[in-house]
Scaffold this motif. Structure first.
Motif, PDB file in Angstrom:
ATOM      1  N   LYS A   1     -12.507  15.305  -4.299  1.00 54.10           N
ATOM      2  CA  LYS A   1     -13.152  16.587  -4.002  1.00 54.10           C
ATOM      3  C   LYS A   1     -14.599  16.377  -3.569  1.00 54.10           C
ATOM      4  O   LYS A   1     -15.062  16.973  -2.582  1.00 54.10           O
ATOM      5  CB  LYS A   1     -13.083  17.501  -5.221  1.00 54.10           C
ATOM      6  N   GLU A   2     -15.325  15.527  -4.286  1.00 53.19           N
ATOM      7  CA  GLU A   2     -16.715  15.244  -3.922  1.00 53.19           C
ATOM      8  C   GLU A   2     -16.788  14.561  -2.567  1.00 53.19           C
ATOM      9  O   GLU A   2     -17.664  14.868  -1.739  1.00 53.19           O
ATOM     10  CB  GLU A   2     -17.359  14.361  -4.993  1.00 53.19           C
ATOM     11  N   TRP A   3     -15.868  13.643  -2.331  1.00 50.05           N
ATOM     12  CA  TRP A   3     -15.821  12.912  -1.062  1.00 50.05           C
ATOM     13  C   TRP A   3     -15.548  13.867   0.103  1.00 50.05           C
ATOM     14  O   TRP A   3     -16.229  13.817   1.132  1.00 50.05           O
ATOM     15  CB  TRP A   3     -14.730  11.844  -1.170  1.00 50.05           C
ATOM     16  N   LEU A   4     -14.580  14.769  -0.061  1.00 50.33           N
ATOM     17  CA  LEU A   4     -14.262  15.729   0.995  1.00 50.33           C
ATOM     18  C   LEU A   4     -15.426  16.687   1.237  1.00 50.33           C
ATOM     19  O   LEU A   4     -15.710  17.052   2.387  1.00 50.33           O
ATOM     20  CB  LEU A   4     -12.995  16.509   0.644  1.00 50.33           C
ATOM     21  N   SER A   5     -16.092  17.098   0.169  1.00 48.02           N
ATOM     22  CA  SER A   5     -17.262  17.976   0.321  1.00 48.02           C
ATOM     23  C   SER A   5     -18.350  17.295   1.139  1.00 48.02           C
ATOM     24  O   SER A   5     -18.983  17.932   1.993  1.00 48.02           O
ATOM     25  CB  SER A   5     -17.817  18.361  -1.053  1.00 48.02           C
ATOM     26  N   SER A   6     -18.560  15.989   0.890  1.00 49.06           N
ATOM     27  CA  SER A   6     -19.591  15.268   1.647  1.00 49.06           C
ATOM     28  C   SER A   6     -19.203  15.113   3.112  1.00 49.06           C
ATOM     29  O   SER A   6     -20.059  15.189   3.999  1.00 49.06           O
ATOM     30  CB  SER A   6     -19.844  13.896   1.014  1.00 49.06           C
ATOM     31  N   ILE A   7     -17.918  14.930   3.376  1.00 44.02           N
ATOM     32  CA  ILE A   7     -17.462  14.854   4.769  1.00 44.02           C
ATOM     33  C   ILE A   7     -17.690  16.184   5.470  1.00 44.02           C
ATOM     34  O   ILE A   7     -18.179  16.235   6.606  1.00 44.02           O
ATOM     35  CB  ILE A   7     -15.972  14.453   4.832  1.00 44.02           C
ATOM     36  N   ALA A   8     -17.350  17.278   4.780  1.00 46.82           N
ATOM     37  CA  ALA A   8     -17.540  18.607   5.365  1.00 46.82           C
ATOM     38  C   ALA A   8     -19.011  18.878   5.637  1.00 46.82           C
ATOM     39  O   ALA A   8     -19.374  19.450   6.677  1.00 46.82           O
ATOM     40  CB  ALA A   8     -16.966  19.674   4.438  1.00 46.82           C
ATOM     41  N   GLU A   9     -19.868  18.467   4.720  1.00 43.03           N
ATOM     42  CA  GLU A   9     -21.310  18.657   4.929  1.00 43.03           C
ATOM     43  C   GLU A   9     -21.791  17.850   6.130  1.00 43.03           C
ATOM     44  O   GLU A   9     -22.652  18.298   6.891  1.00 43.03           O
ATOM     45  CB  GLU A   9     -22.064  18.237   3.668  1.00 43.03           C
ATOM     46  N   PHE A  10     -21.206  16.685   6.328  1.00 42.85           N
ATOM     47  CA  PHE A  10     -21.607  15.794   7.414  1.00 42.85           C
ATOM     48  C   PHE A  10     -21.150  16.293   8.778  1.00 42.85           C
ATOM     49  O   PHE A  10     -21.900  16.265   9.755  1.00 42.85           O
ATOM     50  CB  PHE A  10     -21.051  14.394   7.148  1.00 42.85           C
ATOM     51  N   ILE A  11     -19.891  16.770   8.864  1.00 40.13           N
ATOM     52  CA  ILE A  11     -19.344  17.116  10.185  1.00 40.13           C
ATOM     53  C   ILE A  11     -19.396  18.611  10.490  1.00 40.13           C
ATOM     54  O   ILE A  11     -19.189  19.009  11.632  1.00 40.13           O
ATOM     55  CB  ILE A  11     -17.886  16.626  10.331  1.00 40.13           C
ATOM     56  N   ALA A  12     -19.627  19.459   9.478  1.00 43.00           N
ATOM     57  CA  ALA A  12     -19.694  20.917   9.653  1.00 43.00           C
ATOM     58  C   ALA A  12     -18.467  21.465  10.390  1.00 43.00           C
ATOM     59  O   ALA A  12     -18.567  21.996  11.503  1.00 43.00           O
ATOM     60  CB  ALA A  12     -20.969  21.299  10.404  1.00 43.00           C
ATOM     61  N   PRO A  13     -17.285  21.369   9.796  1.00 44.92           N
ATOM     62  CA  PRO A  13     -16.071  21.838  10.475  1.00 44.92           C
ATOM     63  C   PRO A  13     -16.005  23.359  10.540  1.00 44.92           C
ATOM     64  O   PRO A  13     -16.624  24.066   9.749  1.00 44.92           O
ATOM     65  CB  PRO A  13     -14.947  21.292   9.594  1.00 44.92           C
ATOM     66  N   ASP A  14     -15.233  23.857  11.509  1.00 49.93           N
ATOM     67  CA  ASP A  14     -14.962  25.291  11.605  1.00 49.93           C
ATOM     68  C   ASP A  14     -13.839  25.713  10.675  1.00 49.93           C
ATOM     69  O   ASP A  14     -13.769  26.868  10.242  1.00 49.93           O
ATOM     70  CB  ASP A  14     -14.588  25.653  13.049  1.00 49.93           C
ATOM     71  N   ILE A  15     -12.918  24.773  10.385  1.00 52.45           N
ATOM     72  CA  ILE A  15     -11.759  25.035   9.538  1.00 52.45           C
ATOM     73  C   ILE A  15     -11.520  23.805   8.657  1.00 52.45           C
ATOM     74  O   ILE A  15     -11.650  22.675   9.117  1.00 52.45           O
ATOM     75  CB  ILE A  15     -10.487  25.297  10.377  1.00 52.45           C
ATOM     76  N   VAL A  16     -11.135  24.051   7.405  1.00 50.12           N
ATOM     77  CA  VAL A  16     -10.667  22.981   6.528  1.00 50.12           C
ATOM     78  C   VAL A  16      -9.160  23.166   6.333  1.00 50.12           C
ATOM     79  O   VAL A  16      -8.708  24.200   5.843  1.00 50.12           O
ATOM     80  CB  VAL A  16     -11.376  23.012   5.166  1.00 50.12           C
ATOM     81  N   HIS A  17      -8.398  22.161   6.739  1.00 43.73           N
ATOM     82  CA  HIS A  17      -6.935  22.194   6.716  1.00 43.73           C
ATOM     83  C   HIS A  17      -6.485  21.145   5.695  1.00 43.73           C
ATOM     84  O   HIS A  17      -6.547  19.945   5.959  1.00 43.73           O
ATOM     85  CB  HIS A  17      -6.413  21.872   8.127  1.00 43.73           C
ATOM     86  N   LEU A  18      -6.025  21.604   4.538  1.00 44.04           N
ATOM     87  CA  LEU A  18      -5.704  20.720   3.421  1.00 44.04           C
ATOM     88  C   LEU A  18      -4.200  20.509   3.310  1.00 44.04           C
ATOM     89  O   LEU A  18      -3.435  21.474   3.289  1.00 44.04           O
ATOM     90  CB  LEU A  18      -6.229  21.311   2.116  1.00 44.04           C
ATOM     91  N   ASN A  19      -3.794  19.253   3.196  1.00 43.88           N
ATOM     92  CA  ASN A  19      -2.395  18.925   2.951  1.00 43.88           C
ATOM     93  C   ASN A  19      -2.195  18.433   1.520  1.00 43.88           C
ATOM     94  O   ASN A  19      -1.410  17.517   1.258  1.00 43.88           O
ATOM     95  CB  ASN A  19      -1.920  17.891   3.970  1.00 43.88           C
ATOM     96  N   GLY A  20      -2.925  19.032   0.601  1.00 39.79           N
ATOM     97  CA  GLY A  20      -2.824  18.774  -0.822  1.00 39.79           C
ATOM     98  C   GLY A  20      -3.366  19.987  -1.551  1.00 39.79           C
ATOM     99  O   GLY A  20      -4.234  20.692  -1.024  1.00 39.79           O
ATOM    100  N   PHE A  21      -2.877  20.242  -2.752  1.00 43.42           N
ATOM    101  CA  PHE A  21      -3.215  21.480  -3.441  1.00 43.42           C
ATOM    102  C   PHE A  21      -4.580  21.457  -4.121  1.00 43.42           C
ATOM    103  O   PHE A  21      -5.359  22.403  -4.007  1.00 43.42           O
ATOM    104  CB  PHE A  21      -2.154  21.786  -4.513  1.00 43.42           C
ATOM    105  N   SER A  22      -4.870  20.404  -4.865  1.00 36.76           N
ATOM    106  CA  SER A  22      -6.022  20.408  -5.768  1.00 36.76           C
ATOM    107  C   SER A  22      -7.340  20.608  -5.056  1.00 36.76           C
ATOM    108  O   SER A  22      -8.279  21.185  -5.607  1.00 36.76           O
ATOM    109  CB  SER A  22      -6.056  19.106  -6.572  1.00 36.76           C
ATOM    110  N   TYR A  23      -7.430  20.151  -3.815  1.00 38.66           N
ATOM    111  CA  TYR A  23      -8.699  20.199  -3.082  1.00 38.66           C
ATOM    112  C   TYR A  23      -9.068  21.619  -2.660  1.00 38.66           C
ATOM    113  O   TYR A  23     -10.177  21.875  -2.206  1.00 38.66           O
ATOM    114  CB  TYR A  23      -8.631  19.284  -1.854  1.00 38.66           C
ATOM    115  N   GLY A  24      -8.142  22.559  -2.837  1.00 42.17           N
ATOM    116  CA  GLY A  24      -8.445  23.948  -2.512  1.00 42.17           C
ATOM    117  C   GLY A  24      -9.486  24.558  -3.426  1.00 42.17           C
ATOM    118  O   GLY A  24     -10.113  25.565  -3.078  1.00 42.17           O
ATOM    119  N   SER A  25      -9.700  23.959  -4.603  1.00 40.83           N
ATOM    120  CA  SER A  25     -10.657  24.531  -5.555  1.00 40.83           C
ATOM    121  C   SER A  25     -12.106  24.178  -5.227  1.00 40.83           C
ATOM    122  O   SER A  25     -13.027  24.687  -5.866  1.00 40.83           O
ATOM    123  CB  SER A  25     -10.327  24.066  -6.972  1.00 40.83           C
ATOM    124  N   VAL A  26     -12.313  23.320  -4.222  1.00 41.66           N
ATOM    125  CA  VAL A  26     -13.679  23.055  -3.752  1.00 41.66           C
ATOM    126  C   VAL A  26     -14.253  24.344  -3.159  1.00 41.66           C
ATOM    127  O   VAL A  26     -13.549  25.093  -2.482  1.00 41.66           O
ATOM    128  CB  VAL A  26     -13.678  21.939  -2.685  1.00 41.66           C
TER     129      VAL A  26
END
Length: 367
Positions: free
Chosen positions: A78-103
């Motif tokens: 979750k922390e790793w994905l958050s840092s990636i999102a902060e780095f690339i600033a995506p328009d959409i987050v498309h998750l193929n796993g459940f737990s990461y939705g709580s970020v």
């Protein structure tokens, strides 16, 4: 809308689904950050995405939520994905796993529900999983489902099972998976039966096919890992195959069998249908939903019914050919373009809703 963060795992069919999706999005000019978990990509997997110049791979070995004792890894993910999102600033987050939705994403986000432990257990074991790990899994999945804007599943049966198992409210939509028809092409049919999948997975139920293989006049070929789980003497084991190799075997196979107890969609079935194999499938709601009158359905627990159906198809080639043609015509409806444009419509809907909500909040604050 041009930049996406997409998660994937490298262990099962989610990878094949991801490759189809990101390859099509790449052609449409999207920039994609692909975050992989489970284990490092193998050579064949790297080859599948090597030509995608607009794709940036973020690779990890973090455990997936259904693995043994994964929770420390899940938190790190979750922390790793958050840092990636902060780095690339995506328009959409498309998750193929459940737990990461709580970020707390603060941008439009969705989860694609390919399968889940609770629906697997209920289908295979006829009960809920009971250990403390699975209680934690259920809690983590529930928080993930509640944390995103939308839930997608590859069949209505899978979507309904989430409501039944997790008792949370969510916006949901069915988007059928797609497969590239140019990778799976019918060839001259040879007299053999094929199946494919994780051989250790009781949901795939390949053991039932193996148990009656010695009573069939045709050889049964098995593509997948875990041959120790079935009898080597009764089937011909192909081992782990690349998508190209699977396509070659399917192209020549006359019959494809998956007597599944659990299968939310079944990419291998779609691949076999594109290759014009006659389909013999487990009589479960998801497979009936997807394949309708284009396949034969058998009770997953009834080896004799499976044997009788296969014997009939072996000895009645005109029925075998008819159902191979039915399967292919049905399979052609599950195109990659249909899948991708369904996702694009959903992405745009989520972005438009997010803009509307943001504007509404601004007007409320200014009032």
């Amino acid at each position: 809308m041009k930049r996406l963060l997409i998660t994937t795992d490298t262990v099962g069919g989610v990878w094949s689904y991801t490759v189809e999706l990101v390859s099509a999005l790449h052609k449409l000019g999207f920039e994609i950050a692909l975050a992989s978990m489970g284990k490092k990509l193998n050579r064949a997997q790297r080859s599948e995405i090597s030509g995608l110049s607009n794709l940036q791979l973020f690779e990890s070995r973090y455990k997936l939520e259904w693995m043994n004792d994964p929770w420390s890894d899940v938190d790190q993910t979750k922390e790793w994905l958050s840092s990636i999102a902060e780095f690339i600033a995506p328009d959409i987050v498309h998750l193929n796993g459940f737990s990461y939705g709580s970020v707390k994403w603060n941008i439009p986000s969705l989860i694609v529900a390919h399968s889940c432990v609770y629906s697997w257990y209920r289908a295979v074991k006829n009960k809920d999983p009971e250990s403390e790990q699975w209680s934690q899994y259920k809690e983590s999945v529930s928080r993930g489902l509640e944390g995103v804007d939308y839930i997608v599943a590859p069949s209505k049966d899978m979507l309904d099972s989430l409501s039944s198992n997790y008792k949370v409210s969510f916006r949901g939509k069915v988007i059928f998976n797609g497969r590239n028809r140019h990778l799976f092409v019918p060839k001259i049919k040879d007299p053999y039966i094929l199946t494919a999948g994780r051989l250790w997975d009781e949901g795939k139920n390949i053991r039932t096919l193996a148990s009656i293989a010695h009573r069939l006049p045709w050889q049964v070929l098995v593509a997948g890992e875990g041959i120790d789980e079935i009898s080597k003497g009764d089937v011909h084991w192909l081992g782990r195959c690349t998508p190209f190799e699977v396509g070659q075997w399917m192209g020549s196979a006359s019959i494809y069998v998956l007597p599944a107890r659990y299968e939310p969609f079944g990419l291998s079935v779609l691949e076999a249908a594109l290759c014009e194999c006659a389909l013999v499938l487990g009589n479960i709601a998801s497979l009936r939903e997807v394949w309708g009158d284009s396949a034969f359905f058998v009770d997953p627990e009834d080896g004799e019914q499976l044997q009788d159906t296969l014997q009939m198809l072996i000895h009645k080639p005109w029925i075998r050919r008819e159902y191979g043609e039915r399967a292919r015509q049905r399979a052609l409806q599950f195109s990659v373009s249909r899948m991708v444009y369904s996702y694009l419509d959903l992405y745009q809907e989520l972005i438009d809703r997010n803009k509307f909500n943001s504007n509404h909040r601004e007007k409320t604050l200014c009032a």
